[in-house]
Design an enzyme around this catalytic site. Structure first.
Site, short mmCIF file in Angstrom:
data_model
loop_
_atom_site.label_atom_id
_atom_site.label_comp_id
_atom_site.label_asym_id
_atom_site.label_seq_id
_atom_site.Cartn_x
_atom_site.Cartn_y
_atom_site.Cartn_z
N HIS A 117 62.60 30.59 38.05
CA HIS A 117 62.11 29.05 37.21
C HIS A 117 61.91 28.13 38.54
CE1 HIS A 117 63.80 30.92 33.52
NE2 HIS A 117 64.61 31.15 34.19
N LYS A 160 48.48 13.54 58.02
CA LYS A 160 48.14 15.04 57.14
C LYS A 160 48.09 16.25 57.86
CE LYS A 160 48.26 15.36 53.07
NZ LYS A 160 47.33 14.74 51.97
N GLN A 168 21.21 46.71 36.79
CA GLN A 168 20.93 46.29 38.39
C GLN A 168 21.77 45.16 38.31
OE1 GLN A 168 16.99 46.18 39.47
NE2 GLN A 168 16.92 44.19 39.38
N GLU A 185 45.18 27.22 50.27
CA GLU A 185 44.84 26.86 48.96
C GLU A 185 43.66 27.71 48.52
OE1 GLU A 185 45.17 22.58 50.65
OE2 GLU A 185 45.13 22.22 48.52
N SER A 194 43.31 15.05 57.53
CA SER A 194 42.74 14.45 56.59
C SER A 194 41.99 13.32 57.02
CB SER A 194 43.88 13.64 55.57
OG SER A 194 43.34 12.38 55.00
N1 ARG Z 1 16.87 48.16 41.04
C1 ARG Z 1 17.32 49.00 40.22
C2 ARG Z 1 18.94 49.13 40.13
O1 ARG Z 1 19.35 48.47 41.08
C3 ARG Z 1 17.33 50.73 40.64
C4 ARG Z 1 17.20 51.68 39.63
C5 ARG Z 1 15.77 51.41 38.95
N2 ARG Z 1 15.44 52.34 38.06
C6 ARG Z 1 14.68 52.16 36.97
N3 ARG Z 1 14.75 53.15 36.23
N4 ARG Z 1 13.92 51.02 37.00
O2 ARG Z 1 19.63 49.34 38.84
#
Ligand code: ARG
Length: 489
Positions: free
Chosen positions: A187, A314, A353, A321, A308
């Site tokens: 604690h 300081k 993606q 941090e 500081s």
């Molecule tokens: N740039 C795409 C990704 O990172 C690659 C795969 C794209 N595939 C597709 N069927 N458009 O996911």
């Protein structure tokens, strides 16, 4: 952070952010030259190109993309799907492209969407038809899954090396301070004396587990999606075991749908980093607390503190941090990717993606935190006297007194606890430590107390007595350190 640490997956060149970047995208997007444009009469709108493109971030995958393509082409040639002459041209072309990217000569263009199409388009420019044959029996779906697994594997290996450094630094400091007494807290109230070596070894254990957790993640992710093609596999007579082997994967992934749509490897990596970032934040927080005037346990090195701008006296623990804070981003990345993947139907969706940026960022942040923490641990300057003084405060050896009553007078622990409470109260009234209370004062509370009770009331005696397995006695700490050293070598 040194180049050495980031070398395996930093971006050697960033030339997409030129001032006429947008203009370039807009022009390219409207000229109809996309690689998949066969059935399209118009090009995508500029905004479509903008939202679709991932090249700004996935260019970091260039090494893995080229590595994957080389393995794929080598397999295609061995299976007589492409000729040896084509293979030779492809391998030479890919090496040349790698050099171009590393020298910053590649021009990035949002119309080419991603790193996969950039490499392929350049290859076709360089070697013509042979380059156009590379994508036989492959899709960007298995390609990107392969590249990303390779990248994550590389990141894990870099982080593993960084863990090794941090663990060694913790060991060195623990050994130096194996018998330095400090207060142990529960604690955040002084509880019982412990040794600084023991406290540091607690973090050693945490980071050792984090490291092994990351290696578990590596083992699970080390399977090859390559050859899953778009989602269903391919009719070409490919050899997925061969490409898996060439890329250092343990095996090809068993199911083509899973191979292109799984991202749990990335989520697992982020989970490992999140857990470890929590551990880093706890250690960072203790450094912040201990370096405060109220604690005075540590003096921060110049290398990891700042001054500081207004208060000349300081010395601020900024690095600690920031490590304490970075966990927010890393957990945010994990949470973000979990949400992206939630509810996605099989197989690939473009949503996926969005997997790369959080991973890249979290890995960068985490590597920086590990490196900075290692530097801080190396520079640690604990203040022996302040720690020992604090350890003696707040009647920290009261449990030792109660244990003495149990051992010497055969009292039940609950009764001993009660008597000890009365003795502590007396010491509190007299405003002195337990060890400075007179025998008579103690006997007034429990007549059977004898002179040898004073043997257990010092903080040094207290830590030395804690010899149970995993306890804080300096001998235990020394033996934990020896075991840890063997572990690491
Ligand atoms: N740039 C795409 C990704 O990172 C690659 C795969 C794209 N595939 C597709 N069927 N458009 O996911």
């Amino acid at each position: 952070m040194s180049d050495k640490h980031l070398n395996s997956h930093t971006d050697p060149e960033n030339n997409t952010h030129s001032s006429d970047d947008m203009a370039l995208r807009h022009n390219s997007a409207s000229d109809g030259q996309t690689m998949w444009g066969g059935r399209f009469s118009g090009g995508p709108s500029a905004i479509m190109a903008e939202i679709n493109a991932s090249i700004d971030f996935d260019k970091r995958l260039y090494r893995e993309d080229i590595q994957g393509s080389k393995a794929h082409a080598t397999m295609l040639a061995k299976q007589n799907i492409i000729s040896d002459a084509d293979l030779k041209a492809i391998l030479e072309g890919l090496d040349q492209i790698k050099g171009e990217i590393e020298r910053g000569e590649m021009t990035y263009d949002a119309a080419l969407e991603d790193i996969h199409m950039h490499v392929e388009a350049r290859l076709r420019e360089l070697i013509g038809d042979a380059g156009a044959r590379l994508h036989t029996a492959r899709s960007r779906n298995d390609q990107v899954a392969t590249d990303f697994r390779l990248w994550c594997r590389g990141a894990i290996d870099t982080i593993d090396t960084l863990y090794d450094g941090l663990l060694r630094s913790l060991l060195t400091q623990a050994e130096k301070h194996a018998d330095w007494v400090m207060p142990g807290f529960t604690h955040l109230q002084t509880a019982q004396p412990v040794t600084l070596g023991h406290h540091l070894m607690a973090y050693f254990e945490m980071f050792k587990r984090d490291r092994s957790r990351l290696n578990d993640c590596r083992n699970r992710l080390n399977e090859s999606p390559l050859g899953a093609a778009a989602l269903a596999g391919t009719g070409f007579d490919i050899d997925r075991h061969m490409t898996a082997n060439l890329l250092g994967f343990d095996a090809p992934m068993a199911n083509s749908l899973d191979a292109v749509s799984a991202r749990d490897f990335a989520i697992e990596l982020l989970s490992c980093l999140s857990i470890s970032a929590v551990h880093l934040s706890r250690l960072a927080d203790e450094i912040v607390l201990w370096a405060s005037a109220a604690f005075g346990f540590l003096t921060l090195s110049d290398a990891f503190s700042t001054g500081s701008s207004i208060m000349p006296q300081k010395r601020n623990p900024d690095a600690a941090e920031l490590i304490r804070a970075k966990v927010g981003r890393i957990m945010g990345a994990q949470n973000g990717l979990l949400v992206v993947m939630k509810g996605l139907p099989l197989a690939y969706s473009k949503d996926m993606q969005e997997d790369k940026e959080p991973v890249f960022k979290a890995v960068d942040d985490f590597e920086l935190c590990l490196t900075a923490m290692t530097g801080m641990i190396d520079d640690l300057k604990p203040n022996k006297d302040e720690m020992a003084t604090a350890a003696r405060a707040s009647f920290s050896t009261a449990t030792d007194l109660a244990d003495w009553l149990v051992r010497e007078l055969n009292l039940p622990f609950r009764d001993a606890h009660h008597i000890t409470g009365a003795i502590v109260k007396e010491a509190e009234n007299q405003n002195i430590e337990l060890k400075d209370l007179s025998l008579e004062a103690m006997q007034a509370i429990e007549p059977r107390v004898s002179e040898n009770i004073f043997d257990v009331l010092s903080v040094e005696a207290s830590v030395q007595s804690r010899t149970s397995f995993g306890g804080t006695s300096p001998l235990n700490v020394q033996s934990a350190i020896q075991t840890a050293k063997k572990d690491l070598s």
